[in-house]
Design a protein around this motif. Structure first.
Motif, PDB file in Angstrom:
ATOM      1  N   ASP A 134       3.512  -0.829   7.574  1.00 24.60           N
ATOM      2  CA  ASP A 134       3.322   0.171   6.551  1.00 24.60           C
ATOM      3  C   ASP A 134       3.338  -0.350   5.348  1.00 24.60           C
ATOM      4  OD1 ASP A 134       2.934   2.601   8.078  1.00 24.60           O
ATOM      5  OD2 ASP A 134       5.069   2.472   8.597  1.00 24.60           O
ATOM      6  N   LEU A 135       2.742   0.052   4.470  1.00 22.28           N
ATOM      7  CA  LEU A 135       2.625  -0.134   3.042  1.00 22.28           C
ATOM      8  C   LEU A 135       3.284   0.784   2.279  1.00 22.28           C
ATOM      9  CD1 LEU A 135       1.735  -2.063   0.654  1.00 22.28           C
ATOM     10  CD2 LEU A 135      -0.451  -0.844   0.566  1.00 22.28           C
ATOM     11  N   LEU A 136       4.478   0.620   1.610  1.00 24.25           N
ATOM     12  CA  LEU A 136       5.165   1.171   0.831  1.00 24.25           C
ATOM     13  C   LEU A 136       4.790   1.062  -0.705  1.00 24.25           C
ATOM     14  CD1 LEU A 136       6.964   2.179   3.079  1.00 24.25           C
ATOM     15  CD2 LEU A 136       8.991   1.985   1.472  1.00 24.25           C
ATOM     16  N   ILE A 137       4.658   1.976  -1.489  1.00 26.71           N
ATOM     17  CA  ILE A 137       4.067   1.773  -2.756  1.00 26.71           C
ATOM     18  C   ILE A 137       5.069   2.745  -3.826  1.00 26.71           C
ATOM     19  CG2 ILE A 137       2.136   2.298  -4.288  1.00 26.71           C
ATOM     20  CD1 ILE A 137       0.590   0.886  -2.945  1.00 26.71           C
ATOM     21  N   SER A 138       5.518   2.038  -4.804  1.00 29.64           N
ATOM     22  CA  SER A 138       6.010   2.853  -5.789  1.00 29.64           C
ATOM     23  C   SER A 138       5.546   2.297  -7.227  1.00 29.64           C
ATOM     24  CB  SER A 138       7.577   2.550  -5.726  1.00 29.64           C
ATOM     25  OG  SER A 138       8.398   3.392  -5.049  1.00 29.64           O
ATOM     26  N   ILE A 139       5.954   3.186  -8.287  1.00 31.16           N
ATOM     27  CA  ILE A 139       5.302   2.941  -9.540  1.00 31.16           C
ATOM     28  C   ILE A 139       6.377   2.673 -10.547  1.00 31.16           C
ATOM     29  CG2 ILE A 139       3.563   3.856 -11.002  1.00 31.16           C
ATOM     30  CD1 ILE A 139       2.451   4.459  -8.789  1.00 31.16           C
ATOM     31  N   ALA A 140       6.377   1.816 -11.594  1.00 31.80           N
ATOM     32  CA  ALA A 140       7.354   1.777 -12.503  1.00 31.80           C
ATOM     33  C   ALA A 140       6.939   0.670 -13.516  1.00 31.80           C
ATOM     34  CB  ALA A 140       8.606   1.050 -12.197  1.00 31.80           C
ATOM     35  N   PRO A 141       7.114   0.986 -14.946  1.00 28.48           N
ATOM     36  CA  PRO A 141       6.709   0.231 -15.914  1.00 28.48           C
ATOM     37  C   PRO A 141       7.493  -1.070 -15.630  1.00 28.48           C
ATOM     38  CG  PRO A 141       7.527   2.477 -16.661  1.00 28.48           C
ATOM     39  CD  PRO A 141       7.726   2.318 -15.213  1.00 28.48           C
ATOM     40  N   PRO A 142       6.989  -2.412 -16.041  1.00 32.21           N
ATOM     41  CA  PRO A 142       7.550  -3.487 -16.027  1.00 32.21           C
ATOM     42  C   PRO A 142       8.891  -3.610 -16.747  1.00 32.21           C
ATOM     43  CG  PRO A 142       5.188  -3.793 -16.358  1.00 32.21           C
ATOM     44  CD  PRO A 142       5.713  -2.328 -16.597  1.00 32.21           C
ATOM     45  N   ASP A 143       9.827  -4.251 -16.196  1.00 33.08           N
ATOM     46  CA  ASP A 143      11.177  -4.270 -16.763  1.00 33.08           C
ATOM     47  C   ASP A 143      12.074  -3.086 -17.121  1.00 33.08           C
ATOM     48  OD1 ASP A 143      11.140  -7.107 -16.657  1.00 33.08           O
ATOM     49  OD2 ASP A 143       9.815  -7.260 -18.390  1.00 33.08           O
ATOM     50  N   SER A 144      11.536  -2.022 -16.520  1.00 38.16           N
ATOM     51  CA  SER A 144      12.432  -0.757 -16.908  1.00 38.16           C
ATOM     52  C   SER A 144      13.464  -0.752 -15.558  1.00 38.16           C
ATOM     53  CB  SER A 144      11.375   0.444 -16.530  1.00 38.16           C
ATOM     54  OG  SER A 144      10.840   0.332 -15.015  1.00 38.16           O
ATOM     55  N   ALA A 145      14.403   0.372 -16.065  1.00 34.84           N
ATOM     56  CA  ALA A 145      15.274   0.617 -15.229  1.00 34.84           C
ATOM     57  C   ALA A 145      15.050   1.021 -13.949  1.00 34.84           C
ATOM     58  CB  ALA A 145      16.479   1.664 -15.831  1.00 34.84           C
ATOM     59  N   ALA A 146      13.962   1.723 -13.930  1.00 38.29           N
ATOM     60  CA  ALA A 146      13.104   2.470 -12.817  1.00 38.29           C
ATOM     61  C   ALA A 146      12.888   1.301 -11.596  1.00 38.29           C
ATOM     62  CB  ALA A 146      12.072   3.263 -13.113  1.00 38.29           C
ATOM     63  N   GLU A 147      12.161   0.430 -12.254  1.00 40.78           N
ATOM     64  CA  GLU A 147      11.626  -0.914 -11.423  1.00 40.78           C
ATOM     65  C   GLU A 147      13.025  -1.422 -10.871  1.00 40.78           C
ATOM     66  OE1 GLU A 147      10.603  -4.613 -13.605  1.00 40.78           O
ATOM     67  OE2 GLU A 147       8.646  -4.133 -12.358  1.00 40.78           O
ATOM     68  N   GLN A 148      14.044  -1.564 -11.360  1.00 38.35           N
ATOM     69  CA  GLN A 148      15.245  -2.239 -10.740  1.00 38.35           C
ATOM     70  C   GLN A 148      15.670  -1.556  -9.670  1.00 38.35           C
ATOM     71  OE1 GLN A 148      18.131  -4.018 -12.918  1.00 38.35           O
ATOM     72  NE2 GLN A 148      17.003  -4.400 -15.094  1.00 38.35           N
ATOM     73  N   ARG A 149      15.869  -0.149 -10.056  1.00 41.09           N
ATOM     74  CA  ARG A 149      16.231   0.764  -8.904  1.00 41.09           C
ATOM     75  C   ARG A 149      15.574   0.846  -7.722  1.00 41.09           C
ATOM     76  NH1 ARG A 149      17.421   4.543 -12.945  1.00 41.09           N
ATOM     77  NH2 ARG A 149      15.296   5.509 -12.602  1.00 41.09           N
ATOM     78  N   ILE A 150      14.255   0.672  -7.846  1.00 43.56           N
ATOM     79  CA  ILE A 150      13.181   0.641  -6.638  1.00 43.56           C
ATOM     80  C   ILE A 150      13.524  -0.880  -5.660  1.00 43.56           C
ATOM     81  CG2 ILE A 150      10.837   0.348  -5.767  1.00 43.56           C
ATOM     82  CD1 ILE A 150      10.274   2.136  -8.299  1.00 43.56           C
ATOM     83  N   TYR A 151      13.321  -1.687  -6.549  1.00 43.90           N
ATOM     84  CA  TYR A 151      13.497  -3.081  -5.738  1.00 43.90           C
ATOM     85  C   TYR A 151      14.978  -2.967  -5.045  1.00 43.90           C
ATOM     86  CZ  TYR A 151       9.282  -5.220  -7.597  1.00 43.90           C
ATOM     87  OH  TYR A 151       8.172  -5.442  -7.802  1.00 43.90           O
ATOM     88  N   ALA A 152      16.087  -2.706  -5.874  1.00 47.12           N
ATOM     89  CA  ALA A 152      17.361  -2.523  -5.205  1.00 47.12           C
ATOM     90  C   ALA A 152      17.311  -1.828  -3.870  1.00 47.12           C
ATOM     91  CB  ALA A 152      18.547  -2.191  -6.204  1.00 47.12           C
ATOM     92  N   ARG A 153      16.687  -0.691  -4.019  1.00 48.98           N
ATOM     93  CA  ARG A 153      16.664   0.304  -2.988  1.00 48.98           C
ATOM     94  C   ARG A 153      15.924  -0.271  -1.691  1.00 48.98           C
ATOM     95  NH1 ARG A 153      14.252   4.968  -1.669  1.00 48.98           N
ATOM     96  NH2 ARG A 153      12.698   4.931  -3.573  1.00 48.98           N
ATOM     97  N   TRP A 154      14.912  -1.038  -2.065  1.00 50.46           N
ATOM     98  CA  TRP A 154      14.095  -1.506  -0.812  1.00 50.46           C
ATOM     99  C   TRP A 154      14.906  -2.623   0.003  1.00 50.46           C
ATOM    100  CZ3 TRP A 154       8.373  -1.825  -3.159  1.00 50.46           C
ATOM    101  CH2 TRP A 154       7.851  -0.642  -3.075  1.00 50.46           C
ATOM    102  N   VAL A 155      15.478  -3.341  -0.917  1.00 52.74           N
ATOM    103  CA  VAL A 155      16.225  -4.536  -0.386  1.00 52.74           C
ATOM    104  C   VAL A 155      17.621  -4.222   0.212  1.00 52.74           C
ATOM    105  CG1 VAL A 155      17.405  -6.739  -1.169  1.00 52.74           C
ATOM    106  CG2 VAL A 155      15.313  -6.155  -2.269  1.00 52.74           C
ATOM    107  N   GLN A 156      18.182  -3.301  -0.517  1.00 54.31           N
ATOM    108  CA  GLN A 156      19.550  -3.046   0.308  1.00 54.31           C
ATOM    109  C   GLN A 156      19.435  -2.312   1.269  1.00 54.31           C
ATOM    110  OE1 GLN A 156      22.560  -4.411  -0.796  1.00 54.31           O
ATOM    111  NE2 GLN A 156      21.435  -5.497  -2.707  1.00 54.31           N
ATOM    112  N   ALA A 157      18.561  -1.340   1.123  1.00 48.15           N
ATOM    113  CA  ALA A 157      18.445  -0.317   2.427  1.00 48.15           C
ATOM    114  C   ALA A 157      17.453  -1.147   3.600  1.00 48.15           C
ATOM    115  CB  ALA A 157      17.878   1.137   1.891  1.00 48.15           C
TER     116      ALA A 157
END
Lengths: 340, 340
Positions: A96-119
Motif C-alpha cells: 500500500d501507498l500511504l500519502i499525507s500532505i504537509a508543508p516542509p518543516d511544519s509541525a504537521a509534518e513532524q506529527r505525520i512522520y512520528a506517527r508513521w514511525v512509532q505506530a
DNA sequence: CATTATACCCAAAACGTTTTGGAAGTCAAG
DNA sequence: CTTGACTTCCAAAACGTTTTGGGTATAATG
C-alpha cells in the motif's frame, strides 16, 4: 460477515494452520490439499485481514510518502508523476501507498512522520525535495527507520538516494544560452534551504564561469517553486533598466510563471527573451512557445526508489545506493533562437 | 524496540486496561492517574500500534482513493488538487489516506477495490471520474461498503455524491461564445462512458439550442482528457475546410492541447480562434493567452467528500447526500474577443 | 453498624493471522 | 519386524490493542 481463515478451515475440515500454510505456499502441504484450499478460499472470497497479518508479521506492507504542500492549490505536475510512479510500483509489489500532505518543516509534518514511525504504520518512507539540513533524515536515521530519498542532504548520515545531477545540467543550459548570444542570463531560484536550489544555483554559476560571463547579483531572484512565484520574480527582473535577455527558472513552474510575466510586458518569448526550466513536465511541452527544459525521469526515479526501499527494508544489500542520473537538455522554441 | 502499552503499564505499575482507558479518556480513571499515564506515555514515546488497534476495533481508520491513471505520465493537475484536499482532510481527522493507481475498468482496478474491501483495509472509499454504468458502484453497494463519489452514475443505486452542474456550465459557456459572434463552435469530448462527457455534451447541445445554432456533427471530436488527446483532436478540427471559430474542451488539459494545435497552424488564439476548457486549474491561468474555463472547487469538493464519507461510515445520517454545485465561468483572453 | 453508592482499578477474552514445535502416518531399508 | 526418514497435518502461542464484566476499597445513607 467477512470471511476469515477460520471459515475456510471449518468448511474444509482442516486446521487453520494448514489453510494458512497452503495459501502461503509452504512445502509441507500435499498438492491435492493445497489445490482444495486455494479453490475454496477463492470461491468463498477469502482475503486475509491486513491488520491481523500486520500485527503478527510485524510489518505493514505499506510505504509512506509525504507530499510537500505549499497551500491548498499545490499542483506541481512533478508530484503527480512522482506519485504515479510510487503508486504503480507499490501496487506491483502488493504494497500500500500511504500519502499525507504537509508543508516542509511544519509541525504537521513532524506529527505525520512520528506517527508513521512509532505506530509502525509503514515499513519505509520515501523522501523528496530534500533540505540541506533535513530533520527527517536525522529523525529517521536515529530511529533506525528505512528510507530512501530523491536527492540528498548535506549531512553526516548516509542513506540510499537517487540524485539528478542538476548542477551539470544547468551548466550545460547556460552554455547553450551563451552560445546563442546571451550575456545577461538571469536565474530565478528557490529558498536556499532546499538542496535542489544549492545545486542548480551552483550549476548556474558554473555555466556562467565556463562561458566567461561575469556574475551579476542583480540578475538573481528568488521564487517558491510555483508559477506565481516565478511570475512575481520575473516581473522584478524584467523591470530592471538593463533587463536580462534570458531567464532560467529553477523548475518548470517557475519558468512558466516567468513566461506570463514576459508576455504581460509585451515581450515575445523565443524572440525577445529566452526562458528555460527544469523537470521536463508535460506542461512544458504545451506552453507557447514550448519550453526548453532539463528533463528528469520522474516516473522511473519513483519506481526505482520504491525498489531500493524494499531491498533496504528486507535488509538486502543495495549494490548501488547512491544513484546519480543526468537530466537531458531538451531545447525547444523558448530558447532556440540567436539573440541580437 | 518500540514501546508498547505493556511497557507503559509496567513502568507505572498499572494494568494495561487502565493505561488504555486513561489514554482513551474514559471516566473511570482518577484524574491523578490519568495525568501520570499521559505524561509517562508521552515521555516514553508510546504510540498505539495501528495494526493491533485496527484488529481489535475492526476498523482501519483509513480511507482509500484510486487514481484513474492513463499511463505513466498522467499529470492532470485536477488530481493533484483533489488529492491535496483528500489528504489534508484525512489528516485533520487522524485518518490515513491510501492511494493506488489503475486505469479505469482494468483488471488491476478490480483487484485493488477487492483487496481494500475484503481485507477491510479502509473504512470507506472515494470515487471520482464516474462512469455511466459503474461497476465500482455496483460492487461496493453489493458489499455494503461505504463510499462517496465526485459525480454520479446512471444507476439504480443511491449513494452520496457531490456533483458539479457542468451541463448548465457548458450551456452558459456556449451562450458566451454565441454572444461574441461565434457560429461554428466545436467540441472536443471524452469517451462516452464517462458521466462527465454525457453531461458536458448535453450542456454543449443545450447551449447551441439556446443561441439558435444548428448542431453540426463535423464539429465534434473525441479526446481522452489529456493534452495530447486535445492536441490530436484539434488538429482534425482545424483541418476542416470550414473550420470552427471556437473550440470547447471537455476539460482544461484538452483545451490546452488544442491551443497548441492552433498555434502550430498559425492561428492566434484569442483573435482567430476562441478556446475554452473546464476545471479551473492553475495551469489554465498561465497559458498564452490565459484560458477561459469553468472553475470547479476541486479542493473543497474533496474536503467535503471526506467529511460526508466519515459520517456515512459512522452511520450518521447525511442531511445532504446529493450536493450539486455550480461551476463558475471565468472569462479570460482566450475567448474574450468579438469574432469577425 | 449494616447497607448501598461511588470511584477506581483490573483479569481475561477477543480480534485474525503466522509461526513454532511437534505428532501421526507411510514407506523404504536393514 | 524395527528403525529412521519423509510427508502431511495440527494445537497452541504470540502479535498489541480494546472491551467486557466484575472486584475492592471508600464514602454516603439509613
Amino acid at each position: 460477515m467477512t470471511v476469515t481463515i477460520r471459515d475456510v478451515a471449518k468448511r474444509l475440515r482442516l486446521s487453520i494452520t494448514t489453510v494458512s500454510r497452503a495459501l502461503d505456499g509452504y512445502a509441507d502441504v500435499a498438492p491435492r490439499t493445497r489445490a482444495r484450499v486455494t479453490r475454496t478460499a477463492r470461491a468463498m472470497g477469502y482475503v486475509p485481514s491486513r491488520a491481523a497479518r500486520q500485527l503478527r508479521r510485524q510489518r505493514a506492507d505499506a510505504i509512506g510518502y509525504v507530499l510537500p504542500a505549499s497551500g491548498p492549490h499545490f499542483t506541481d505536475p512533478f508530484f503527480s508523476e512522482f506519485i504515479a510512479g510510487l503508486g504503480d510500483t507499490a501496487t506491483a509489489h502488493n504494497l500500500d501507498l500511504l500519502i499525507s500532505i504537509a508543508p516542509p518543516d511544519s509541525a504537521a509534518e513532524q506529527r505525520i512522520y512520528a506517527r508513521w514511525v512509532q505506530a509502525r504504520q509503514v515499513d519505509g518512507i520515501v523522501l523528496s525535495r530534500m533540505r540541506l539540513r533535513d530533520w527527517r533524515v536525522k529523525y529517521l536515521a536515529e530511529n533506525n527507520f528505512p528510507f530512501v530519498a530523491h536527492g540528498h542532504a548535506r549531512m553526516r548520515v548516509d542513506f540510499p538516494y537517487i540524485e539528478l545531477d542538476s548542477q551539470t545540467g544547468f551548466a550545460q543550459l547556460v552554455r547553450h544560452l551563451g552560445a546563442r548570444g546571451h550575456r545577461r542570463i538571469a536565474y530565478i531560484g528557490a529558498p536556499a534551504k532546499f538542496t535542489l536550489q544549492v545545486e542548480r544555483w551552483a550549476g548556474y554559476r558554473q555555466g556562467l564561469a565556463e562561458v566567461g560571463i561575469k556574475f551579476d547579483p542583480a540578475l538573481v531572484a528568488e521564487g517558491d517553486l510555483t508559477r506565481t512565484g516565478g511570475y512575481l520574480a520575473a516581473q522584478r527582473l524584467l523591470a530592471l533598466r538593463q533587463r536580462p535577455s534570458a531567464i532560467i527558472g529553477v523548475n518548470d513552474l517557475t519558468a512558466i510563471g516567468a513566461m506570463r510575466a514576459a508576455r504581460e510586458v509585451g515581450l515575445v518569448v523565443g524572440r525577445d527573451l529566452a526562458i528555460a526550466g527544469y523537470d521536463g513536465t508535460d506542461e512544458a511541452e504545451h506552453t507557447d512557445p514550448p519550453l526548453t527544459t532539463l528533463k528528469q525521469p520522474i516516473y522511473d526515479t519513483a519506481q526505482r526508489l520504491v525498489e531500493m526501499l524494499l531491498k533496504h527494508v528486507a535488509g538486502e544489500p543495495l549494490n548501488e545506493s547512491h544513484i546519480i542520473w543526468q537530466p537531458a537538455l531538451i531545447i525547444r522554441a523558448s530558447t532556440d533562437f540567436d539573440f541580437k
